[in-house]
Design a protein around this motif. Sequence first.
Motif, mmCIF file in Angstrom:
data_model
loop_
_atom_site.group_PDB
_atom_site.id
_atom_site.type_symbol
_atom_site.label_atom_id
_atom_site.label_comp_id
_atom_site.label_asym_id
_atom_site.label_seq_id
_atom_site.Cartn_x
_atom_site.Cartn_y
_atom_site.Cartn_z
ATOM 1 N N ASP A 1 0.708 -1.215 -0.166
ATOM 2 C CA ASP A 1 -0.045 0.009 0.011
ATOM 3 C C ASP A 1 0.806 1.311 0.131
ATOM 4 O O ASP A 1 1.989 1.108 0.519
ATOM 5 C CB ASP A 1 -0.860 -0.056 1.233
ATOM 6 N N ASP A 2 0.192 2.391 -0.085
ATOM 7 C CA ASP A 2 0.921 3.711 -0.216
ATOM 8 C C ASP A 2 1.671 4.016 0.994
ATOM 9 O O ASP A 2 1.045 3.787 2.119
ATOM 10 C CB ASP A 2 -0.121 4.802 -0.331
ATOM 11 N N GLY A 3 2.915 4.096 0.852
ATOM 12 C CA GLY A 3 3.923 4.600 2.197
ATOM 13 C C GLY A 3 4.510 3.322 2.599
ATOM 14 O O GLY A 3 5.155 3.579 3.602
ATOM 15 N N GLU A 4 4.073 2.115 2.354
ATOM 16 C CA GLU A 4 4.794 1.010 2.750
ATOM 17 C C GLU A 4 5.932 0.729 2.375
ATOM 18 O O GLU A 4 6.486 1.225 1.036
ATOM 19 C CB GLU A 4 3.674 -0.228 2.812
ATOM 20 N N GLU A 5 6.994 0.139 2.987
ATOM 21 C CA GLU A 5 8.183 0.029 2.725
ATOM 22 C C GLU A 5 8.480 -1.483 2.209
ATOM 23 O O GLU A 5 7.913 -2.414 2.851
ATOM 24 C CB GLU A 5 9.288 0.460 3.875
ATOM 25 N N VAL A 6 9.379 -1.629 1.271
ATOM 26 C CA VAL A 6 9.812 -2.875 0.698
ATOM 27 C C VAL A 6 11.610 -2.892 0.611
ATOM 28 O O VAL A 6 12.123 -1.833 -0.029
ATOM 29 C CB VAL A 6 9.372 -3.253 -0.790
ATOM 30 N N ARG B 1 9.906 -13.332 12.588
ATOM 31 C CA ARG B 1 9.891 -12.738 13.814
ATOM 32 C C ARG B 1 9.331 -11.276 13.588
ATOM 33 O O ARG B 1 8.496 -10.762 14.501
ATOM 34 C CB ARG B 1 11.055 -12.408 14.343
ATOM 35 N N HIS B 2 9.311 -10.674 12.745
ATOM 36 C CA HIS B 2 8.918 -9.459 12.172
ATOM 37 C C HIS B 2 7.663 -9.401 11.267
ATOM 38 O O HIS B 2 7.010 -8.347 10.871
ATOM 39 C CB HIS B 2 9.825 -8.525 11.534
ATOM 40 N N ASP B 3 7.060 -10.686 11.047
ATOM 41 C CA ASP B 3 5.887 -10.917 10.105
ATOM 42 C C ASP B 3 5.762 -10.297 9.148
ATOM 43 O O ASP B 3 4.829 -9.542 8.504
ATOM 44 C CB ASP B 3 4.552 -10.355 11.234
ATOM 45 N N LEU B 4 6.848 -10.473 8.350
ATOM 46 C CA LEU B 4 7.063 -9.950 6.803
ATOM 47 C C LEU B 4 6.598 -10.812 5.803
ATOM 48 O O LEU B 4 6.673 -12.031 6.097
ATOM 49 C CB LEU B 4 8.584 -9.106 6.518
ATOM 50 N N PHE B 5 6.583 -10.218 4.801
ATOM 51 C CA PHE B 5 6.427 -11.243 3.485
ATOM 52 C C PHE B 5 7.817 -11.249 2.615
ATOM 53 O O PHE B 5 8.637 -10.258 2.766
ATOM 54 C CB PHE B 5 5.472 -10.637 2.446
ATOM 55 N N VAL B 6 7.997 -12.135 1.878
ATOM 56 C CA VAL B 6 9.230 -12.287 0.889
ATOM 57 C C VAL B 6 8.923 -12.553 -0.212
ATOM 58 O O VAL B 6 8.043 -13.630 -0.644
ATOM 59 C CB VAL B 6 10.493 -13.236 1.639
ATOM 60 N N ASN C 1 7.746 2.424 -0.800
ATOM 61 C CA ASN C 1 9.058 2.979 -0.885
ATOM 62 C C ASN C 1 10.124 1.987 -0.781
ATOM 63 O O ASN C 1 9.942 1.208 -0.009
ATOM 64 C CB ASN C 1 8.913 4.009 0.420
ATOM 65 N N PRO C 2 10.874 2.012 -1.715
ATOM 66 C CA PRO C 2 11.906 1.141 -1.797
ATOM 67 C C PRO C 2 12.905 1.481 -0.672
ATOM 68 O O PRO C 2 13.460 2.478 -0.796
ATOM 69 C CB PRO C 2 12.475 1.075 -3.259
ATOM 70 N N VAL C 3 13.304 0.368 0.041
ATOM 71 C CA VAL C 3 14.387 0.690 1.014
ATOM 72 C C VAL C 3 15.780 -0.257 0.537
ATOM 73 O O VAL C 3 15.647 -1.503 0.647
ATOM 74 C CB VAL C 3 14.154 0.223 2.424
ATOM 75 N N ILE C 4 16.702 0.196 0.082
ATOM 76 C CA ILE C 4 18.042 -0.024 -0.492
ATOM 77 C C ILE C 4 19.069 -0.491 0.565
ATOM 78 O O ILE C 4 19.259 0.238 1.387
ATOM 79 C CB ILE C 4 18.461 0.505 -1.583
ATOM 80 N N VAL C 5 19.113 -1.885 0.695
ATOM 81 C CA VAL C 5 20.259 -2.225 1.536
ATOM 82 C C VAL C 5 21.305 -2.813 0.648
ATOM 83 O O VAL C 5 21.430 -3.638 -0.071
ATOM 84 C CB VAL C 5 19.737 -3.370 2.455
ATOM 85 N N THR D 1 7.542 -1.761 7.198
ATOM 86 C CA THR D 1 8.218 -2.601 6.462
ATOM 87 C C THR D 1 6.892 -3.548 6.101
ATOM 88 O O THR D 1 6.341 -4.318 7.010
ATOM 89 C CB THR D 1 9.494 -3.270 7.077
ATOM 90 N N ARG D 2 6.965 -3.913 4.956
ATOM 91 C CA ARG D 2 5.934 -4.912 4.348
ATOM 92 C C ARG D 2 6.507 -6.263 3.843
ATOM 93 O O ARG D 2 5.944 -7.219 3.975
ATOM 94 C CB ARG D 2 4.943 -4.364 3.339
ATOM 95 N N MET D 3 7.672 -6.073 3.286
ATOM 96 C CA MET D 3 8.112 -7.064 2.226
ATOM 97 C C MET D 3 9.725 -6.957 1.968
ATOM 98 O O MET D 3 10.110 -5.789 1.922
ATOM 99 C CB MET D 3 7.326 -7.062 0.829
ATOM 100 N N LEU D 4 10.372 -8.014 1.708
ATOM 101 C CA LEU D 4 11.612 -8.077 1.308
ATOM 102 C C LEU D 4 11.610 -8.663 0.042
ATOM 103 O O LEU D 4 10.561 -9.913 -0.290
ATOM 104 C CB LEU D 4 12.496 -9.046 2.201
ATOM 105 N N ILE D 5 12.172 -8.369 -1.022
ATOM 106 C CA ILE D 5 12.319 -8.979 -2.374
ATOM 107 C C ILE D 5 13.862 -9.593 -2.255
ATOM 108 O O ILE D 5 14.868 -8.882 -2.163
ATOM 109 C CB ILE D 5 12.442 -7.982 -3.290
#
Length: 396
Positions: A113-118, A195-200, A138-142, A165-169
Amino acid sequence: MAQLSNRLNRLAPSATLAMSQKSSEMTAQGIDVINMSVGEPDFNTPDHIKQAAKLAIEENYSRYSPVPGYAVLRQAIARKLERENHLHYQPSEILVSNGAKQSVCNTIMALVDDGEEVIIPAPYWVSYPQMVKLAGGNPVIVNAGFDQNFKMTPEQLEAAITPKTRMLILCSPSNPTGSVYSKEELAGLAEVILRHDLFVLADEIYEHINYIGHHESIAQFPGMKERAIIVNGVSKAYAMTGWRIGYIAAPEWIVKGCNKLQGQYTSGPCSVSQKAAEAAYNLPQDCVEEMRQAFERRRDLIVELAKDIPGLEVNVPQGAFYLFPKCSSFYGKSDGECTINNSNDLAMYLLEKGHVATVGGDAFGDPECFRMSYATSDDNIREAMRRIKEVLGQLK
């Protein structure tokens, strides 16, 4: 005044397609360009798969297919996942799309959704951040650079997570680096995700182009099948890029969401292509191993030749068909006409002076490197690396 939507203006054009286009334009002008910019096998689609497509035409598979794909193809994919990955999915947990690229975009549009981080480890495939932006996220680049073999650690993932944070790619084997996550490395990431209840979103399109043994999927760990969206398809393993068949395997509620989305903007994928993909998954897999062995031989060749070029730092890719050497030692150097300030300059220099098309690392989130595809003949690899060595040797 007419103008495009803000949604479209947020997107950057595909750097890989842009370099391939420029290479094609130079070729059309009669210039002998070796194109190492595009991620496409140079093999022809195996004959038994083409025969299945011809039979589908004769049997009049010429009408709209179901939005999620033919049931028989989804059953074949489910058998493949069970046979090769020891993962149990029902056909209702599989959605077939117009290429794995659509599968990735469907997933992001359905879950973000709008404003969520991936979170996206860099280097990354060029389209991931753009698709996140398209979804309003919003893409969060690591940064996972050369010194760590281009693989993100659990500690880096943990540090990047916020309440948004919503998801990891995750792409393994990786485009653009060829790095492959081991079972132990994936287990460490899975622990953080759970542990953080995320999607991948697990992009496994290069699964079969693997030089270190059996492919490992992050969906295999307890609790991860409910959090993972596997993306795969026939384009790379079966040399079927133009057939445009990809899929997701995911919890049924996510598949239903992607099905709803796909039903509104493309509907089902090509009927004849689906029958070809069905044959690809159901019939003998000898062709996949033959192509994998050829890619491994080419990997060994291009690594050997690249290590012989002063100024390049080279890792050994474990999968896919890309080399991602570090080239920052050339920044600030010049041949008297051109000065290299970044990886894009280097890629353009190699194209214009050496007539070899590559892609600068900025597009992949790593400005110290550039990408070369070795999905081409041994002779092309040798000649391309000879040209690259020659023109880079002119920089002082």
